[in-house]
Design an enzyme around this catalytic site. Structure first.
Site, PDB file in Angstrom:
ATOM      1  N   ASP A   1       0.865  -1.181   0.000  1.00  0.00           N
ATOM      2  CA  ASP A   1       0.000   0.000   0.000  1.00  0.00           C
ATOM      3  C   ASP A   1       0.906   1.237   0.000  1.00  0.00           C
ATOM      4  O   ASP A   1       2.087   1.151   0.365  1.00  0.00           O
ATOM      5  CB  ASP A   1      -0.889  -0.033   1.245  1.00  0.00           C
ATOM      6  CG  ASP A   1      -1.674   1.238   1.445  1.00  0.00           C
ATOM      7  OD1 ASP A   1      -2.334   1.681   0.479  1.00  0.00           O
ATOM      8  OD2 ASP A   1      -1.616   1.816   2.545  1.00  0.00           O
TER       9      ASP A   1
ATOM     10  N   ASP B   1      -0.188   4.968   1.107  1.00  0.00           N
ATOM     11  CA  ASP B   1      -0.381   5.951   2.174  1.00  0.00           C
ATOM     12  C   ASP B   1      -0.302   5.324   3.556  1.00  0.00           C
ATOM     13  O   ASP B   1      -1.074   4.426   3.896  1.00  0.00           O
ATOM     14  CB  ASP B   1      -1.725   6.663   1.981  1.00  0.00           C
ATOM     15  CG  ASP B   1      -1.726   7.501   0.718  1.00  0.00           C
ATOM     16  OD1 ASP B   1      -0.925   8.441   0.647  1.00  0.00           O
ATOM     17  OD2 ASP B   1      -2.509   7.188  -0.202  1.00  0.00           O
TER      18      ASP B   1
END
Length: 275
Positions: free
Chosen positions: A21, A23
């Protein structure tokens, strides 16, 4: 506190790809911090012949500049974007799941009636219904290159809709049944992602894996948010960051340290994938 769970000794043979991922996993959104140890860990994975991919709620055109620089530097070419709605490997679209226009129209009618701002997310741009303080607070840390176009969905594929409302309106939205056959995941106190009911990062990663001839059991993934739950539950080894949502930690095989504490590097080393 970092927790470790027993992992298989044959991880090096089992794991063929690792997805990250963006963020608050690779990159701290609020201050732009990207640990050098994360880039070093990715280099070591690649040196060991393991595919590195990105799995994010963002669309490719809204990646942070620091992430784009790392992607170029490390020659990363595998992306699962918009919460699994769009999967790309070596510039080839492996699988995509646009929202049906009639479902988007239903959302738009409701949000317009209740003065809720929204955004259409496509593979190459983001268009918004209007620019409001609530929208800017949530969206500007992600991208500021959006433009106003309320009719964008009429003539373009839309893979995700962002709606900008606080959780005190969750019940109003639920009672309207506009999310039937769709999935909603809150990613900000003022915004939710809305996408296909069957959509998830896990689906996008599975499409990549099938294309390359392996399964989700051969994948390790790192995440921190509620939109990472399916991904971490589905892959062979799911790792939650130390700064992850508590609900994600519950489904993870391993909880590593926080992003700023070299969580990516530590998680990969704990799994025996890098030295």
């Amino acid at each position: 506190m970092t927790e470790s769970y027993p992992l298989q000794h044959n991880n090096h043979q089992q794991i063929k790809a690792v997805f990250f991922d963006i963020d608050d996993t690779l990159f701290r959104k609020h201050n732009g911090f990207l640990p050098e140890t994360a880039r070093l860990a990715i280099q070591k994975l690649q040196d060991n012949g393991i595919l590195v991919g990105i799995a994010t709620g963002r669309t490719r055109c809204a990646f942070p500049e620091k992430i784009n620089q790392m992607i170029e530097q490390q020659h990363i070419d595998t992306f699962v974007t918009m919460n699994g709605q769009y999967a790309v490997h070596q510039n080839n679209v492996i699988e995509k799941h646009p929202l049906q226009p009639h479902k988007v129209r239903k959302l738009v009618s409701f949000f317009d009636a209740h003065k809720i701002a929204y955004a259409f997310v496509a593979s190459d741009k983001v268009c918004v219904s209007e620019i409001t303080p609530r929208l800017k607070e949530a969206l500007d840390p992600i991208t500021t290159t959006y433009q106003v176009d309320k009719t964008f969905f009429e003539h373009n594929e839309v893979f995700q809709v962002l709606a900008f409302y606080a959780d005190d309106q969750d019940e109003l939205v639920a009672q309207a049944h506009i999310l039937d056959d769709l999935k909603s995941v809150r990613w900000h106190e003022n915004s939710v992602d809305i996408f296909d009911a069957e959509g998830s990062k896990a689906r996008g990663i599975a499409a990549i894996a099938r294309h390359l001839g392996f399964t989700l059991e051969n994948v390790m993934a790192f995440g921190d948010g509620l939109n990472d739950i399916e991904m971490l539950k589905s892959v062979g080894i799911g790792v939650a960051m130390g700064n992850a949502h508590e609900e994600l930690k519950k489904v993870a095989d391993q909880v590593t340290s926080e992003l700023e504490q070299d969580g990516i590097y530590q998680g990969l080393r704990n799994a025996g994938l890098i030295e």
